[in-house]
Design a protein around this motif. Structure first.
Motif, short mmCIF file in Angstrom:
data_model
loop_
_atom_site.label_atom_id
_atom_site.label_comp_id
_atom_site.label_asym_id
_atom_site.label_seq_id
_atom_site.Cartn_x
_atom_site.Cartn_y
_atom_site.Cartn_z
N LEU A 246 32.50 36.97 48.42
CA LEU A 246 33.77 36.50 48.96
C LEU A 246 34.84 37.60 48.87
CD1 LEU A 246 34.82 33.85 50.14
CD2 LEU A 246 35.80 33.35 47.89
N LEU A 247 34.85 38.26 47.70
CA LEU A 247 35.84 39.31 47.47
C LEU A 247 35.64 40.46 48.48
CD1 LEU A 247 38.12 40.13 45.59
CD2 LEU A 247 36.45 41.42 44.28
N LEU B 50 38.27 41.80 51.12
CA LEU B 50 38.68 43.21 51.19
C LEU B 50 38.44 43.78 52.58
CD1 LEU B 50 37.48 44.64 47.78
CD2 LEU B 50 39.82 44.47 48.60
N PHE B 51 37.30 43.34 53.17
CA PHE B 51 36.95 43.81 54.51
C PHE B 51 38.03 43.38 55.51
CE2 PHE B 51 34.82 42.84 58.57
CZ PHE B 51 34.51 44.14 58.94
N ILE B 52 38.43 42.07 55.41
CA ILE B 52 39.46 41.55 56.32
C ILE B 52 40.77 42.32 56.13
CG2 ILE B 52 40.94 39.52 56.75
CD1 ILE B 52 38.22 39.13 57.92
N SER B 53 41.12 42.53 54.84
CA SER B 53 42.41 43.22 54.63
C SER B 53 42.35 44.66 55.12
CB SER B 53 42.83 43.15 53.16
OG SER B 53 41.97 43.94 52.40
N ALA B 54 41.15 45.28 55.00
CA ALA B 54 41.02 46.65 55.52
C ALA B 54 41.22 46.66 57.02
CB ALA B 54 39.65 47.21 55.15
N ILE B 55 40.60 45.66 57.72
CA ILE B 55 40.75 45.57 59.18
C ILE B 55 42.23 45.39 59.53
CG2 ILE B 55 40.27 44.09 61.18
CD1 ILE B 55 37.71 45.26 60.56
N LEU B 56 42.89 44.48 58.78
CA LEU B 56 44.30 44.21 59.08
C LEU B 56 45.15 45.46 58.89
CD1 LEU B 56 44.90 40.66 57.61
CD2 LEU B 56 44.90 41.36 60.00
N SER B 57 44.86 46.18 57.80
CA SER B 57 45.68 47.37 57.57
C SER B 57 45.42 48.43 58.65
CB SER B 57 45.46 47.95 56.17
OG SER B 57 44.16 48.45 56.09
N LEU B 58 44.16 48.45 59.15
CA LEU B 58 43.84 49.37 60.24
C LEU B 58 44.64 49.02 61.49
CD1 LEU B 58 41.78 51.70 60.47
CD2 LEU B 58 40.35 50.15 61.77
N LEU B 59 44.66 47.70 61.79
CA LEU B 59 45.42 47.24 62.95
C LEU B 59 46.89 47.58 62.81
CD1 LEU B 59 43.89 43.74 63.73
CD2 LEU B 59 43.85 45.79 65.15
N LEU B 60 47.39 47.36 61.60
CA LEU B 60 48.79 47.65 61.31
C LEU B 60 49.09 49.13 61.52
CD1 LEU B 60 50.67 45.47 60.32
CD2 LEU B 60 50.66 46.58 58.08
N HIS B 61 48.10 49.92 61.09
CA HIS B 61 48.26 51.37 61.24
C HIS B 61 48.37 51.76 62.72
CE1 HIS B 61 47.47 55.63 60.84
NE2 HIS B 61 46.51 55.49 61.73
N PHE B 62 47.46 51.16 63.56
CA PHE B 62 47.49 51.47 65.00
C PHE B 62 48.80 51.02 65.63
CE2 PHE B 62 42.68 51.67 64.97
CZ PHE B 62 42.68 53.05 65.11
N LEU B 63 49.25 49.83 65.19
CA LEU B 63 50.49 49.27 65.72
C LEU B 63 51.66 50.20 65.41
CD1 LEU B 63 51.02 46.59 67.15
CD2 LEU B 63 51.99 45.76 65.01
N PRO C 7 39.03 51.91 35.95
CA PRO C 7 37.93 51.16 36.54
C PRO C 7 36.68 52.02 36.61
CG PRO C 7 39.54 51.80 38.19
CD PRO C 7 40.10 52.19 36.86
N LYS C 8 35.59 51.35 36.45
CA LYS C 8 34.35 52.13 36.50
C LYS C 8 34.01 52.42 37.95
CE LYS C 8 32.58 50.06 32.32
NZ LYS C 8 33.13 48.72 32.22
N LYS C 9 33.31 53.51 38.11
CA LYS C 9 32.98 53.97 39.46
C LYS C 9 32.19 52.94 40.26
CE LYS C 9 33.99 58.08 41.22
NZ LYS C 9 34.78 58.08 42.37
N ASP C 10 31.33 52.21 39.57
CA ASP C 10 30.49 51.29 40.32
C ASP C 10 31.15 49.91 40.50
OD1 ASP C 10 30.49 50.74 37.72
OD2 ASP C 10 28.30 50.48 37.49
N ASN C 11 32.41 49.79 40.07
CA ASN C 11 33.12 48.53 40.30
C ASN C 11 33.25 48.25 41.79
OD1 ASN C 11 33.58 47.43 37.87
ND2 ASN C 11 35.80 47.79 37.84
N LEU C 12 33.56 47.01 42.14
CA LEU C 12 33.77 46.66 43.53
C LEU C 12 35.01 47.41 44.06
CD1 LEU C 12 32.78 44.66 45.66
CD2 LEU C 12 34.56 43.11 44.82
N HIS C 13 34.87 48.18 45.12
CA HIS C 13 36.04 48.91 45.62
C HIS C 13 35.91 49.19 47.13
CE1 HIS C 13 33.23 52.22 44.98
NE2 HIS C 13 34.00 52.93 45.79
N VAL C 14 37.06 49.59 47.71
CA VAL C 14 37.09 49.88 49.15
C VAL C 14 37.35 51.38 49.33
CG1 VAL C 14 38.34 49.49 51.29
CG2 VAL C 14 38.05 47.64 49.68
N LEU C 15 36.67 51.92 50.30
CA LEU C 15 36.80 53.36 50.53
C LEU C 15 37.30 53.56 51.97
CD1 LEU C 15 35.57 55.70 48.68
CD2 LEU C 15 34.06 56.03 50.62
#
Ligand code: ADP
Length: 497
Positions: A206-207, A211-224, A167-175
């Protein structure tokens, strides 16, 4: 990761807390196996000698190549330097990622175990990055995203295939940043292109939101998950405490049993000793009677022939045998208390006191002592003969030690209430006793110098008092000052108690 690393530290602490700590292979393997199974993610848990040599590994499979390695001579400075730091600063360290001897990229933790101010060894945790990613990231993330994991600027993991057009660096991605003790990693997620049809990809807003929602969910999961690990640790700790307490209780029970056996033995020895004293006292009486008998015969048969000096010596012999007889009688009496018993009864204390005063009336009158007895005395419960003996000994002492030059000799007998118990007392205004002798005078044959000057005695009277009172479940003590008289107190157990 936090939990795994904290658990490793906890393990080290528990190890050295035991006294004396057991740094054996068996103990290490027990601990290592326990941790390896409870906290998946370790590639290995190893024991390193203070000199830096890897001695034991767990599990053996896959880690055997590590045995015998000298960590402080490790070819890679990323492992060598932190290890040396752990030894020098005596602290827990985490290494940067490096190629592992076990294969793959990973990192080490080194925890020095210090006991008696010296390093006894190092606990070494080995973590392979791939294994951590497999455990920590959900399967769907691994299949739906290209993943890149960086430590500083170094790529330490990726699931991108060589053949795949990256994937190219400037592609849509989450950090995301991932922190755990001694480490900060950067995680990049790129959606796999073929999962998203072009028209969806175009809807980048939309994407991004997804991704933002899934990041939040994974964060919550991590805390749990983190919270759950904490609860698990607390539970482990509580279980450990309970088992320690149980062990302590069992030890206490064992000691109690031992004590019981010892007490029974002691009681048997006491009985044996008292029987011995009693038989010896009886045996001693016979020669005394013989001496007295022959002295009588000597006086009868040779009365006129005995010169004055010889008569004096005979008198000394007579006095000494009499004293000996008194002593033996007292000792016999002492040995009988608690051994030869009669039934306990209830009787009025006033009658008993009157009986004792009547018996001692001649001495009271000779010394001109004024005796006061309190009115309305209660009933008491016990072996009447023995309690008479207590009263007789206390009253006769009060009379004996009233003092030769006492201008108004007085004795007072009564009862007072103290902590809901009846306390019987005999008070005199005689020569008194120094505080340092308060305990000593209750021992057999203990007579004070002041008493020896005044009156004869055997030094057994108060020992008898103490034995009888304690046999009746009570206590005896005194208050006194030299020259100001003495008060002896004692209690007796009530019938119902
Ligand atoms: P004994 O009177 O035969 O010497 P006891 O055991 O009765 O033996 O008493 C021990 C010692 O305690 C006595 O020798 C005496 O020194 C001291 N003592 C006991 N009662 C009194 C008292 N009422 N006043 C002063 N001294 C006392």
């Amino acid at each position: 990761m936090n939990t795994r690393m904290a658990s490793l530290e906890l393990l080290a602490d528990r190890w050295v807390e035991r006294t004396p700590p057991d740094f054996s292979r068996k103990r290490f393997l027990e601990f290592a196996e326990d941790f390896y199974t409870h906290y998946p993610g370790f590639t290995g848990i190893n024991w390193i000698d203070p000199g830096g040599g890897v001695r034991w590994v767990f599990p053996r499979e896959g880690n055997e190549g590590f045995i015998g390695n000298m960590v402080h001579e490790h070819l890679n400075s990323r492992v060598r330097d932190p290890f040396q730091k752990a030894g020098e600063h005596l602290q827990y360290v985490t290494t940067p990622c490096a190629e592992l001897i076990q294969g793959g990229l990973g990192f080490h933790t080194f925890q020095p175990l210090i006991y008696n101010g010296r390093v006894q060894g190092y606990l070494n945790g080995v973590f392979r990055v791939k294994r951590i990613v497999d455990i920590c990231l959900a399967n769907s993330i691994l299949t739906d995203f290209w993943i890149r994991l960086y430590e500083a600027d170094r790529l330490i993991y990726t699931n991108e295939e060589q053949s795949h057009s990256n994937p190219k660096k400037d592609n849509l991605h989450v950090l995301r940043w991932i922190h755990f003790p001694g480490k900060t990693w950067q995680l990049e997620l790129f959606p796999k292109a073929d999962l998203y049809p072009p028209k969806v990809v175009r809807n980048s807003g939309l994407l991004a939101f997804g991704l933002f929602i899934s990041a939040i969910l994974s964060l919550l999961l991590h805390f749990l998950n983190h919270r759950m690990q904490m609860y698990r640790q607390a539970r482990d700790h509580a279980l450990h405490e309970v088992s320690e307490r149980k062990r302590a209780q069992e030890a206490l029970k064992k000691n109690e049993k031992k004590l019981e056996v010892l007490l029974t033995e002691l009681a048997a020895k006491n009985v044996e000793l008292e029987t011995f004293v009693s038989s010896v006292s009886h045996d001693l009486k016979t020669p005394i009677v013989t001496i007295e008998g022959f002295m009588g015969a000597l006086r009868e048969d040779f009365g006129n022939l005995i010169p004055e000096d010889c008569e004096k010596y005979l008198n000394y012999i007579g006095d000494a045998t009499q004293k000996m007889e008194l002593l033996i009688n007292d000792l016999l009496e002492l040995s009988r208390i608690g051994r030869l018993t009669v039934k306990k009864t209830e009787f009025p204390l006033a009658d008993l006191i009157q009986e004792v005063i009547t018996a001692l009336q001649p001495q009271i009158e000779t010394k001109g002592i004024q005796i006061t007895v309190m009115q309305n005395l209660p009933w008491v419960y016990g072996e009447k003969k023995r309690i008479i003996q207590v009263m007789e000994n206390l009253l006769s002492n009060a009379i004996k030690y009233i003092g030769k030059e006492n201008p108004s000799p007085r004795i007072e007998i009564g009862v007072q209430e103290q902590d809901d118990r009846k306390v019987i007392f005999v008070r005199d205004n005689g020569i008194g006793i120094e505080k340092i002798y308060f305990e000593k005078i209750f021992q057999v044959f203990q007579r004070l110098p002041s008493a020896k000057k005044i009156e004869q005695g055997t030094g057994v009277g108060l020992a008898i008092v103490k034995r009888v009172v304690e046999y009746h479940g009570g206590r005896v003590w005194l208050e006194s000052e030299p020259g100001k008289g003495a008060t002896f107190f004692f209690t007796l157990k009530d019938k119902d108690n």
